[in-house]
Each structure stands twice: as structure tokens, then as C-alpha cells.
Design a protein around this motif. Sequence first.
Motif, mmCIF file in Angstrom:
data_model
loop_
_atom_site.group_PDB
_atom_site.id
_atom_site.type_symbol
_atom_site.label_atom_id
_atom_site.label_comp_id
_atom_site.label_asym_id
_atom_site.label_seq_id
_atom_site.Cartn_x
_atom_site.Cartn_y
_atom_site.Cartn_z
ATOM 1 N N VAL A 162 0.834 -1.199 0.000
ATOM 2 C CA VAL A 162 0.000 0.000 0.000
ATOM 3 C C VAL A 162 0.872 1.252 0.000
ATOM 4 C CG1 VAL A 162 -1.760 1.315 1.235
ATOM 5 C CG2 VAL A 162 -1.909 -1.169 1.150
ATOM 6 N N LEU A 163 1.926 1.241 0.800
ATOM 7 C CA LEU A 163 2.833 2.397 0.834
ATOM 8 C C LEU A 163 3.478 2.632 -0.527
ATOM 9 C CD1 LEU A 163 4.535 1.956 4.319
ATOM 10 C CD2 LEU A 163 2.701 3.540 3.687
ATOM 11 N N GLN A 164 3.774 1.541 -1.225
ATOM 12 C CA GLN A 164 4.320 1.671 -2.568
ATOM 13 C C GLN A 164 3.289 2.318 -3.498
ATOM 14 O OE1 GLN A 164 7.382 1.165 -3.736
ATOM 15 N NE2 GLN A 164 6.716 1.799 -5.781
ATOM 16 N N ALA A 165 2.032 1.913 -3.365
ATOM 17 C CA ALA A 165 0.973 2.510 -4.182
ATOM 18 C C ALA A 165 0.819 4.000 -3.872
ATOM 19 C CB ALA A 165 -0.346 1.778 -3.946
ATOM 20 N N LEU A 166 0.968 4.360 -2.604
ATOM 21 C CA LEU A 166 0.823 5.757 -2.207
ATOM 22 C C LEU A 166 2.044 6.592 -2.557
ATOM 23 C CD1 LEU A 166 -0.819 5.378 1.336
ATOM 24 C CD2 LEU A 166 -1.946 5.967 -0.819
ATOM 25 N N SER A 167 3.157 5.937 -2.899
ATOM 26 C CA SER A 167 4.406 6.663 -3.169
ATOM 27 C C SER A 167 4.329 7.512 -4.431
ATOM 28 C CB SER A 167 5.581 5.687 -3.268
ATOM 29 O OG SER A 167 5.471 4.865 -4.419
ATOM 30 N N VAL A 168 3.264 7.360 -5.207
ATOM 31 C CA VAL A 168 3.041 8.259 -6.349
ATOM 32 C C VAL A 168 2.979 9.701 -5.856
ATOM 33 C CG1 VAL A 168 1.424 8.868 -8.201
ATOM 34 C CG2 VAL A 168 1.821 6.465 -7.627
ATOM 35 N N TYR A 169 2.455 9.872 -4.643
ATOM 36 C CA TYR A 169 2.446 11.188 -4.014
ATOM 37 C C TYR A 169 3.799 11.418 -3.364
ATOM 38 C CZ TYR A 169 1.557 14.866 -0.629
ATOM 39 O OH TYR A 169 1.647 16.019 0.119
ATOM 40 N N SER A 170 4.443 12.524 -3.678
ATOM 41 C CA SER A 170 5.830 12.753 -3.252
ATOM 42 C C SER A 170 5.953 13.559 -1.964
ATOM 43 C CB SER A 170 6.604 13.470 -4.365
ATOM 44 O OG SER A 170 6.000 14.731 -4.673
ATOM 45 N N GLY A 171 4.823 14.005 -1.404
ATOM 46 C CA GLY A 171 4.888 14.844 -0.217
ATOM 47 C C GLY A 171 4.821 14.062 1.082
ATOM 48 N N LYS A 172 4.578 14.783 2.158
ATOM 49 C CA LYS A 172 4.529 14.230 3.506
ATOM 50 C C LYS A 172 3.216 13.490 3.738
ATOM 51 C CE LYS A 172 5.761 14.056 7.980
ATOM 52 N NZ LYS A 172 6.978 13.381 8.476
ATOM 53 N N ILE A 173 3.290 12.274 4.308
ATOM 54 C CA ILE A 173 2.100 11.530 4.713
ATOM 55 C C ILE A 173 2.142 11.327 6.229
ATOM 56 C CG2 ILE A 173 0.749 9.418 4.486
ATOM 57 C CD1 ILE A 173 1.801 9.048 1.709
ATOM 58 N N LEU A 174 1.108 11.810 6.910
ATOM 59 C CA LEU A 174 0.977 11.611 8.350
ATOM 60 C C LEU A 174 0.089 10.393 8.580
ATOM 61 C CD1 LEU A 174 0.190 15.305 9.404
ATOM 62 C CD2 LEU A 174 2.435 14.201 9.263
ATOM 63 N N HIS A 175 0.573 9.455 9.380
ATOM 64 C CA HIS A 175 -0.169 8.218 9.615
ATOM 65 C C HIS A 175 -0.651 8.124 11.057
ATOM 66 C CE1 HIS A 175 0.891 6.183 5.813
ATOM 67 N NE2 HIS A 175 2.075 6.746 5.939
ATOM 68 N N THR A 176 -1.827 7.565 11.229
ATOM 69 C CA THR A 176 -2.202 6.986 12.504
ATOM 70 C C THR A 176 -2.552 5.519 12.228
ATOM 71 O OG1 THR A 176 -3.530 7.197 14.509
ATOM 72 C CG2 THR A 176 -4.654 7.602 12.407
ATOM 73 N N TYR A 177 -2.997 4.796 13.226
ATOM 74 C CA TYR A 177 -3.269 3.367 13.032
ATOM 75 C C TYR A 177 -4.600 3.009 13.680
ATOM 76 C CZ TYR A 177 -1.835 2.645 17.900
ATOM 77 O OH TYR A 177 -1.745 2.681 19.277
ATOM 78 N N GLY A 178 -5.160 1.874 13.244
ATOM 79 C CA GLY A 178 -6.422 1.408 13.788
ATOM 80 C C GLY A 178 -6.333 -0.007 14.301
ATOM 81 N N ASN A 179 -7.467 -0.592 14.579
ATOM 82 C CA ASN A 179 -7.493 -1.953 15.115
ATOM 83 C C ASN A 179 -6.976 -2.985 14.116
ATOM 84 O OD1 ASN A 179 -10.025 -0.948 13.937
ATOM 85 N ND2 ASN A 179 -10.837 -3.007 14.248
#
Length: 363
Positions: A162-179
Motif C-alpha cells: 500500500v505504501l508503494q501505491a501511495l508513493s506516487v504522491y511525493s509529499g509528507k504523509i501523516l499516519h495513525t493506526y487502527g485496530n
Amino acid sequence: QPTISMSPLLQLILLANIQLSLSFTIRNTQLMSPQLHQHHHRSSSSSLTAHQSNSNSTSDDNTNTPPAYTFGLLTDIQHAPIPDGHSFTGNARYYRHAMEAAASAAQHFQEERVNCVVNLGDIIDGKCADVQRWGGEVDTKEETQSNGDKIISVGHDAIDNVLQALSVYSGKILHTYGNHELYNLSRDRLAEKLNIPFTLEDTGDLVGYYTHLIENCNQNEEEQSSSSSMKLRALVLDTYDLCLLDRCPDSSHKRHRAHEILSANNHNYPHEENSPEGLEGTNRRFVAFNGGIDEPQLEWLRCSLEMARENEEKVIVFSHQPIHPDSTWPTCLVWNYDEVLDILRSYKDVIIASFSGHAHKGG
């Protein structure tokens, strides 16, 4: 005070739960006070823009003004390398297609040149922990969680994909997490994968709350240095601070607290720990796939908001679980949402919005 208004649709983006991608506009005006019950949630991706304006500006003026801030929003992607199917409540799930949807969203954010993207959690699905049962290929990787459980999970690879798929976006990604992340990986692994700056509290438990000052866009140096320029801060809560998931049953103070909370409020616990059967109203939130916020994080929240007030910053609150009972089903609420709301309402001059995931549907 800042208010929120909805702009026309930008485009349709399909994620795991097929929702619309919307654009919100945040304007800094003197017309009305913010309403904390306007808690927006979408199980999707969105682009959001923040405009700086004065009280005499018209709607058309704001529309033509370049946004001071833009950011993208993602939640509940829930990718898993298994065939499409249904959730435990019968809702359609598109586990593999979620990868394509994530890439589409990232491309959209890149084209929009948003300042940052916020992922509200559940980037993978809990079924990654047992893919053979759900028709996927078996992976031999064994993950040892903080509670001592050993599971064979493809969660590592799924998150990487998924992170690879999102890497198309070159800016900052802030993450939180869930269950769903916690069904697959330990918090220290999530820190590595998602770059979440976990805090090791005195109890020995990791908790992932933090803030991030969003940089301005479309403003020159003179505007950025002006005292009237709106400064915007993201405040990310960890709503699985107090919970059973990935907490050591022998040594975790927070797991012990979670056990006490569920024992006192849900007669189905522990045999049917995820069942709200027989519970009424907001008491249905006391299930094991939810969590709460402990006192150290609540104190950090107060201090962070007070600092934002002193620095004349506006704040947007992000969390995996919803924190207002009118924004979601009771079964998805933070256990001590009332304590969180009491703090937020004390800073209604600072907070302009709150966004969450988890429920997959809401308003």
C-alpha cells in the motif's frame, strides 16, 4: 472564527468501500463560532483546502483566492491479498482493488499538489493475519505481538504494497493506526513501517500521538510572515491508547485498564468481547475492537491545544475512532469520548475541524 463549507466534487475515487472524493474549504472569517459537532468522516479519500480571508470577503472572493493550505485525506483502505468478499457485518469489501484505489488517490493528491496527506488508519485488513482461511496464499512469516501471541501474517508485505501505491504522491504523509493494523503487527513494527513517532510512557507502553505544523502553500514570504496569516496544525490522537490489542496481558497497565473498562460495561466480555448485544445507546461502544485515551495523552492534548492558542495556530484533530456520538454509530466511538470532547470544547477558538475513520460511514 473559522468555518467549514463544502465545495463541488473534485472527482470520484474508488477505495475499499467505494465512496465519493469531496473537497472541503476552510475559511478564516469572523462570522460564526466553529461547531465541534460538525465532525466529518468519509471512508474514502478527500482533498481539503484552507483559505485565508477577512470578514468582508464574499463567497466568490474566497473561491478565487488561492488556498493557504491543502491536504489529502485517506482512511480505512483495508488492503489484503485475498479475493473480494464481505466484512463481518456483511458489507462488501474489495481487498485487492484497494491497492488500485490507493494509487488513484495518491495520483490525485500529486496532481492537486496538496501540502500533505493524512492516513486515518486501517491501511490493511485484519484478514491478513489468516489469509489461507479467506482464500489467499499462505505466507510463512511469523509475527510475535507485544501480548505474546504468534501469528502468521502477510501484514508486513501488505503495508509495504500500500505504501508503494501511495508513493506516487511525493509529499509528507501523516499516519495513525487502527485496530486492523494491530491484528497483524506490533506497535514497534508500525513505528518502522508508518513512521509514527510513538511515545514510550512511564508504564512501558507505546502510544502514538503527535502534532505536525502544516506548511503554507501559495503564499509569498511577506504573507507567511504576516501576523494575520493563519497557521494550521494537525493534531493526531491515538485512540488505541487504552485497549486489549497488542498489549501484554501480564505487564501492560493499559491492557489491565482496558480489561476493567470492558468488564464493568459489557456483560458479553470476555467470551464475546466484540459483541455489543444487549447494550443500549452509546454504551455499545464498549467492545474490544475499540479503545480509549489515557490520562497522559489527555494532558498532552490539553497542553498541545494551549500551546496552539498561545501561538495563534488553528488545529485540525485527526483520529482513527470517531469522538462525537452524533457523527457515527455508537459501536465505533472512543470509550471515553466525553472526556475528549470536554477538552476540545474548551478550545473551540482553536479547533476548526475533526476527522476520523473506523466507522466506514458517517457525517
